[in-house]
Design a protein around this motif. Structure first.
Motif, PDB file in Angstrom:
ATOM      1  N   VAL A   1       0.822  -1.216   0.000  1.00 11.76           N
ATOM      2  CA  VAL A   1       0.000   0.000   0.000  1.00 11.76           C
ATOM      3  C   VAL A   1       0.858   1.269   0.000  1.00 11.76           C
ATOM      4  O   VAL A   1       0.604   2.199  -0.759  1.00 11.76           O
ATOM      5  N   LEU A   2       1.873   1.318   0.842  1.00 14.29           N
ATOM      6  CA  LEU A   2       2.655   2.545   1.025  1.00 14.29           C
ATOM      7  C   LEU A   2       3.876   2.630   0.115  1.00 14.29           C
ATOM      8  O   LEU A   2       4.473   3.690  -0.010  1.00 14.29           O
ATOM      9  N   GLY A   3       4.247   1.522  -0.504  1.00 12.72           N
ATOM     10  CA  GLY A   3       5.386   1.504  -1.408  1.00 12.72           C
ATOM     11  C   GLY A   3       6.430   0.509  -0.951  1.00 12.72           C
ATOM     12  O   GLY A   3       6.685   0.363   0.248  1.00 12.72           O
ATOM     13  N   ASP A   4       7.019  -0.173  -1.914  1.00 17.74           N
ATOM     14  CA  ASP A   4       8.019  -1.202  -1.627  1.00 17.74           C
ATOM     15  C   ASP A   4       9.221  -0.670  -0.863  1.00 17.74           C
ATOM     16  O   ASP A   4       9.897  -1.413  -0.159  1.00 17.74           O
ATOM     17  N   GLU A   5       9.509   0.617  -1.011  1.00 16.23           N
ATOM     18  CA  GLU A   5      10.674   1.202  -0.364  1.00 16.23           C
ATOM     19  C   GLU A   5      10.411   1.581   1.090  1.00 16.23           C
ATOM     20  O   GLU A   5      11.327   2.005   1.805  1.00 16.23           O
ATOM     21  N   THR A   6       9.170   1.438   1.561  1.00 20.05           N
ATOM     22  CA  THR A   6       8.826   1.798   2.933  1.00 20.05           C
ATOM     23  C   THR A   6       9.623   0.943   3.906  1.00 20.05           C
ATOM     24  O   THR A   6       9.619  -0.279   3.828  1.00 20.05           O
ATOM     25  N   ARG A   7      10.313   1.623   4.816  1.00 21.07           N
ATOM     26  CA  ARG A   7      11.089   0.899   5.834  1.00 21.07           C
ATOM     27  C   ARG A   7      10.148   0.524   6.976  1.00 21.07           C
ATOM     28  O   ARG A   7       9.451   1.377   7.533  1.00 21.07           O
ATOM     29  N   VAL A   8      10.123  -0.760   7.294  1.00 20.44           N
ATOM     30  CA  VAL A   8       9.258  -1.289   8.350  1.00 20.44           C
ATOM     31  C   VAL A   8      10.143  -2.031   9.339  1.00 20.44           C
ATOM     32  O   VAL A   8      10.969  -2.854   8.940  1.00 20.44           O
ATOM     33  N   VAL A   9       9.964  -1.732  10.621  1.00 24.88           N
ATOM     34  CA  VAL A   9      10.729  -2.403  11.668  1.00 24.88           C
ATOM     35  C   VAL A   9       9.777  -2.963  12.720  1.00 24.88           C
ATOM     36  O   VAL A   9       8.680  -2.443  12.906  1.00 24.88           O
ATOM     37  N   ALA A  10      10.235  -4.016  13.378  1.00 24.25           N
ATOM     38  CA  ALA A  10       9.504  -4.563  14.520  1.00 24.25           C
ATOM     39  C   ALA A  10      10.129  -3.995  15.784  1.00 24.25           C
ATOM     40  O   ALA A  10      11.332  -3.743  15.828  1.00 24.25           O
ATOM     41  N   PHE A  11       9.293  -3.784  16.802  1.00 27.51           N
ATOM     42  CA  PHE A  11       9.864  -3.410  18.093  1.00 27.51           C
ATOM     43  C   PHE A  11       9.064  -4.082  19.202  1.00 27.51           C
ATOM     44  O   PHE A  11       7.846  -4.038  19.228  1.00 27.51           O
ATOM     45  N   PRO A  12       9.782  -4.761  20.109  1.00 25.83           N
ATOM     46  CA  PRO A  12       9.111  -5.503  21.169  1.00 25.83           C
ATOM     47  C   PRO A  12       8.928  -4.703  22.449  1.00 25.83           C
ATOM     48  O   PRO A  12       8.225  -5.132  23.357  1.00 25.83           O
ATOM     49  N   GLY A  13       9.557  -3.541  22.536  1.00 27.99           N
ATOM     50  CA  GLY A  13       9.549  -2.789  23.786  1.00 27.99           C
ATOM     51  C   GLY A  13       8.966  -1.407  23.649  1.00 27.99           C
ATOM     52  O   GLY A  13       7.940  -1.194  22.997  1.00 27.99           O
ATOM     53  N   LEU A  14       9.661  -0.463  24.239  1.00 28.13           N
ATOM     54  CA  LEU A  14       9.195   0.923  24.275  1.00 28.13           C
ATOM     55  C   LEU A  14       9.347   1.597  22.917  1.00 28.13           C
ATOM     56  O   LEU A  14      10.355   1.417  22.228  1.00 28.13           O
ATOM     57  N   VAL A  15       8.364   2.409  22.565  1.00 23.09           N
ATOM     58  CA  VAL A  15       8.403   3.116  21.290  1.00 23.09           C
ATOM     59  C   VAL A  15       9.569   4.101  21.247  1.00 23.09           C
ATOM     60  O   VAL A  15      10.161   4.319  20.192  1.00 23.09           O
ATOM     61  N   VAL A  16       9.929   4.688  22.387  1.00 21.38           N
ATOM     62  CA  VAL A  16      11.058   5.625  22.382  1.00 21.38           C
ATOM     63  C   VAL A  16      12.364   4.900  22.060  1.00 21.38           C
ATOM     64  O   VAL A  16      13.248   5.467  21.404  1.00 21.38           O
ATOM     65  N   ASP A  17      12.495   3.650  22.505  1.00 19.32           N
ATOM     66  CA  ASP A  17      13.692   2.873  22.164  1.00 19.32           C
ATOM     67  C   ASP A  17      13.711   2.567  20.667  1.00 19.32           C
ATOM     68  O   ASP A  17      14.766   2.644  20.024  1.00 19.32           O
ATOM     69  N   ALA A  18      12.554   2.246  20.120  1.00 18.40           N
ATOM     70  CA  ALA A  18      12.475   1.998  18.672  1.00 18.40           C
ATOM     71  C   ALA A  18      12.809   3.263  17.903  1.00 18.40           C
ATOM     72  O   ALA A  18      13.512   3.219  16.884  1.00 18.40           O
ATOM     73  N   ALA A  19      12.319   4.401  18.369  1.00 15.10           N
ATOM     74  CA  ALA A  19      12.609   5.673  17.708  1.00 15.10           C
ATOM     75  C   ALA A  19      14.111   5.962  17.732  1.00 15.10           C
ATOM     76  O   ALA A  19      14.689   6.365  16.718  1.00 15.10           O
ATOM     77  N   ARG A  20      14.740   5.725  18.864  1.00 19.28           N
ATOM     78  CA  ARG A  20      16.201   5.918  18.948  1.00 19.28           C
ATOM     79  C   ARG A  20      16.917   4.980  17.978  1.00 19.28           C
ATOM     80  O   ARG A  20      17.862   5.382  17.298  1.00 19.28           O
ATOM     81  N   ASP A  21      16.469   3.730  17.934  1.00 19.52           N
ATOM     82  CA  ASP A  21      17.124   2.731  17.083  1.00 19.52           C
ATOM     83  C   ASP A  21      17.122   3.116  15.607  1.00 19.52           C
ATOM     84  O   ASP A  21      18.058   2.788  14.878  1.00 19.52           O
TER      85      ASP A  21
END
Length: 157
Positions: A58-78
């Motif tokens: 839907v958003l485009g093949d180039e869309t970067r998608v990541v999984a995160f199991p914990g805090l959203v702020v940690d994912a944002a930092r990552d």
């Protein structure tokens, strides 16, 4: 300097509302990373891999998608995000999201939460209601992209 934002959620399934907020965020940031919150104790309707496939379809093949199991702020930092993007449908969302933004801001003051209003046609859409309607055989095509509607039909066939 490249400005990156994290747009986090479960995206189970991706709705027109999610796509709307992603499009708005893409106009504001150089890179918008979609973060899918995953918890081993919770099983969603779609697997992580299925969600990634639907998001990219839907958003485009180039869309970067990541999984995160914990805090959203940690994912944002990552992912090097300067901001966390959140969509708002109504005042109830605002009340909840303000609390989350306050907590996130305390844990990671370098990351700003950006609220984007849902466009009028997408305001009533929730992934929970979409799942319920689809499960009962209803037509969800007004609420999700066609690719997602087809996937829901297959899931509940």
């Amino acid at each position: 300097m490249k400005r990156t934002a994290l747009y986090a959620g479960s995206f189970d399934p991706l709705t027109n509302g999610h796509a709307d907020i992603f499009a708005q965020a893409s106009r504001l940031f150089d890179d918008v990373v979609v973060g899918i919150g995953v918890q081993p104790s919770k099983s969603g309707l779609f697997t992580f891999e299925e969600r990634v496939g639907l998001i990219r379809a839907v958003l485009g093949d180039e869309t970067r998608v990541v999984a995160f199991p914990g805090l959203v702020v940690d994912a944002a930092r990552d992912v090097g995000a300067a901001a966390i993007v959140r969509g708002l449908r109504d005042g109830t969302d605002l009340d909840y999201e303000m609390q989350m933004a306050g907590m996130n801001g305390t844990m990671a003051s370098e990351i700003t939460t950006v609220f984007l209003p849902a466009s009028p046609p997408t305001r009533p859409i929730t992934a929970t209601l979409v799942r319920q309607i689809a499960k009962m055989g209803g037509d969800v095509s007004a609420f999700v992209p066609q690719t997602v509607a087809d996937a829901l039909k297959r899931k509940f066939a």
